[in-house]
Design an enzyme around this catalytic site. Structure first.
Site, PDB file in Angstrom:
ATOM      1  N   ARG A 102      -4.936  -2.956   9.001  1.00 39.84           N
ATOM      2  CA  ARG A 102      -5.381  -4.319   8.662  1.00 39.84           C
ATOM      3  C   ARG A 102      -5.369  -5.242   9.882  1.00 39.84           C
ATOM      4  NH1 ARG A 102      -4.289  -6.448   3.386  1.00 39.84           N
ATOM      5  NH2 ARG A 102      -2.442  -5.138   3.348  1.00 39.84           N
TER       6      ARG A 102
ATOM      7  N   ARG B  21       0.725  -4.976  -5.109  1.00 35.24           N
ATOM      8  CA  ARG B  21       0.963  -6.162  -4.272  1.00 35.24           C
ATOM      9  C   ARG B  21       1.122  -7.301  -5.279  1.00 35.24           C
ATOM     10  NH1 ARG B  21      -0.626  -4.091   0.771  1.00 35.24           N
ATOM     11  NH2 ARG B  21      -2.434  -2.732   0.741  1.00 35.24           N
TER      12      ARG B  21
ATOM     13  N   ASP C 128       5.443  -5.106   5.721  1.00 37.75           N
ATOM     14  CA  ASP C 128       6.013  -6.416   6.062  1.00 37.75           C
ATOM     15  C   ASP C 128       5.975  -7.389   4.886  1.00 37.75           C
ATOM     16  OD1 ASP C 128       3.263  -6.585   6.236  1.00 37.75           O
ATOM     17  OD2 ASP C 128       3.277  -7.997   7.905  1.00 37.75           O
TER      18      ASP C 128
ATOM     19  N   THR D  47       4.316   2.254   5.400  1.00 40.62           N
ATOM     20  CA  THR D  47       2.924   1.784   5.488  1.00 40.62           C
ATOM     21  C   THR D  47       2.205   2.669   6.499  1.00 40.62           C
ATOM     22  OG1 THR D  47       1.450   0.051   6.345  1.00 40.62           O
ATOM     23  CG2 THR D  47       3.710  -0.029   7.118  1.00 40.62           C
TER      24      THR D  47
ATOM     25  N   ASP E 115       0.025   1.713   8.470  1.00 46.77           N
ATOM     26  CA  ASP E 115      -0.442   0.903   9.611  1.00 46.77           C
ATOM     27  C   ASP E 115       0.463   0.957  10.840  1.00 46.77           C
ATOM     28  OD1 ASP E 115      -2.579   0.186   8.089  1.00 46.77           O
ATOM     29  OD2 ASP E 115      -2.057  -1.935   7.895  1.00 46.77           O
TER      30      ASP E 115
ATOM     31  N   ASP F  16       2.818  -1.015  11.680  1.00 44.04           N
ATOM     32  CA  ASP F  16       2.788  -2.358  12.272  1.00 44.04           C
ATOM     33  C   ASP F  16       4.101  -3.115  12.085  1.00 44.04           C
ATOM     34  OD1 ASP F  16       2.559  -2.595   9.554  1.00 44.04           O
ATOM     35  OD2 ASP F  16       0.938  -4.066   9.582  1.00 44.04           O
TER      36      ASP F  16
ATOM     37  N   GLY G  94       0.842  -1.207   0.000  1.00 42.75           N
ATOM     38  CA  GLY G  94       0.000   0.000   0.000  1.00 42.75           C
ATOM     39  C   GLY G  94       0.872   1.250   0.000  1.00 42.75           C
TER      40      GLY G  94
HETATM   41  O1  F6P Z   1      -1.366  -0.186   3.445  1.00 42.72           O
HETATM   42  C1  F6P Z   1      -2.032  -0.609   4.566  1.00 42.72           C
HETATM   43  C2  F6P Z   1      -3.515  -0.629   4.290  1.00 42.72           C
HETATM   44  O2  F6P Z   1      -3.989   0.678   3.997  1.00 42.72           O
HETATM   45  C3  F6P Z   1      -4.310  -1.243   5.418  1.00 42.72           C
HETATM   46  O3  F6P Z   1      -4.591  -0.307   6.447  1.00 42.72           O
HETATM   47  C4  F6P Z   1      -5.539  -1.732   4.689  1.00 42.72           C
HETATM   48  O4  F6P Z   1      -6.093  -2.823   5.361  1.00 42.72           O
HETATM   49  C5  F6P Z   1      -4.982  -2.151   3.362  1.00 42.72           C
HETATM   50  O5  F6P Z   1      -3.786  -1.436   3.174  1.00 42.72           O
HETATM   51  C6  F6P Z   1      -5.901  -1.900   2.189  1.00 42.72           C
HETATM   52  O6  F6P Z   1      -5.296  -2.437   1.061  1.00 42.72           O
HETATM   53  P1  F6P Z   1      -5.806  -2.180  -0.418  1.00 42.72           P
HETATM   54  O7  F6P Z   1      -5.449  -0.772  -0.797  1.00 42.72           O
HETATM   55  O8  F6P Z   1      -5.079  -3.190  -1.243  1.00 42.72           O
HETATM   56  O9  F6P Z   1      -7.289  -2.368  -0.398  1.00 42.72           O
END
Ligand code: F6P
Length: 323
Positions: free
Chosen positions: A176, A76, A107, A130, A132, A134, A15
């Site tokens: 997440r 991703r 991660d 990120t 998050d 995390d 992300g």
């Molecule tokens: O990058 C982290 C995040 O924003 C999380 O907080 C969230 O769960 C996820 O990515 C959403 O991913 P995507 O943009 O692939 O829907």
């Protein structure tokens, strides 16, 4: 100093997060100062597999530190999870004579680098990017501060309308598997309850509190998206214990990922970007650069893939203010 590095490859992955462009700028600037060329791969590991790269020049990146997202784009990559994808990426690195790789991501990105290190011997450096927050090995990840600021700006707005109608509002914030955005935004907007994945007691406390809620003011609940109960179930349980409430749910969603990076994230991007190149010049490999206690810190990839735990102090704050 390692003089064998002449060409660094860099990419952003997972992300996007505000501050990634500042990190790219700092990488290009530091590399140029040491006579090193930098190429950016587009769309994360996908660009590595497809050989989609462009030279990065600091004079072009300089004015982009203020911009959210990532100018290199991100993805991703499912293909990189397969050995075949990683072999293709290795061919790209060899064909372009890349001597070292810097990845900005979360991660999942570092797990990818660990797997890649089994077939590729050049040094890898990671930068935690990120929203998050995390990732172990750093107090803050790139983008977290901006995301929290976006969340609180929006929750403050929700409070205005919630107070006008004496409504219960459940606001879902991102994260997440992590409650960092939830705790920081919930505490700083003065939420009546905060639900995060790392805490077991919060939901029971919320139900006790909302049972006695008499609709004479707003009641704000901040829920992390990673919380095991989730906004919808929280809503239906509240209606069971207190059927009279007027309740709305708002999911802030991807709005938290965009926007201009905060001053802290721009500075973090610059510090980590510079340190990533310096680490390569000091012959470091397979480590993530982070900030611990405001000092630059290197942590091996094998350790950073463990989740950054919500510490005792934050749990205590949650107990005191959050429910
Ligand atoms: O990058 C982290 C995040 O924003 C999380 O907080 C969230 O769960 C996820 O990515 C959403 O991913 P995507 O943009 O692939 O829907």
């Amino acid at each position: 100093m390692d003089n064998t590095i002449k060409h660094i490859g860099v990419f952003t992955s997972g992300g996007d997060s505000p501050g990634m462009n500042a990190a790219l700028y700092a990488i290009a600037k530091t590399a140029e100062a040491n006579g090193i060329k930098v190429s950016g791969f587009r769309k994360g590991y996908e660009g590595l597999i497809d050989g989609d790269l462009v030279q990065l020049r600091s004079y072009k990146l300089q004015k982009l530190t203020q911009k959210g997202g990532t100018i290199l784009k991100t993805a991703r990559s499912k293909r990189f999870m397969e050995l075949d994808g990683r072999k293709k990426a290795l061919q790209t690195l060899n064909a372009n004579k890349i001597d070292a790789l810097i990845a900005v991501g979360g991660d999942g990105t570092f797990k990818g680098l660990l797997a890649f290190s089994e077939i590729c011997d050049i040094p890898f450096i990671g930068i935690p990017g990120t929203i998050d927050n995390d990732i172990s090995g750093t107090d803050y990840t790139l983008g977290f501060d901006s995301a929290v600021n976006t969340a609180i700006e929006n929750i403050d707005k929700i409070r205005d309308t919630a107070e006008s109608h004496n409504r219960v509002f459940i606001v879902e914030v991102m994260g997440r598997d992590s409650g960092y955005i939830g705790i920081h935004s919930g505490l700083t907007v003065g939420a009546d309850a905060i639900l995060i994945p790392e805490s077991g007691k919060d939901f029971i406390n919320l139900l006790k509190k909302v049972k006695n809620y008499n609709s004479e003011d707003a009641f704000l609940i901040v829920v992390s998206e990673g919380d095991e109960i989730g906004a919808e179930l929280v809503s239906s349980k509240i209606k069971e214990v207190n059927p009279n409430v007027d309740l709305r749910i708002t999911k802030l969603g991807h709005i938290q990922r965009g926007g201009n990076p905060s001053a802290l994230d721009r500075m973090l991007g610059i510090r980590l970007g510079v340190e990533a190149v310096k680490s390569l010049l000091q012959s470091k490999k397979n480590v993530m650069v982070g900030i611990l206690n405001n000092q630059l810190h290197l942590t091996p990839f094998s350790e950073v893939v463990k989740q950054h735990q919500v510490n005792k102090e934050l749990h205590e704050l949650l107990e005191l203010f959050g429910t």
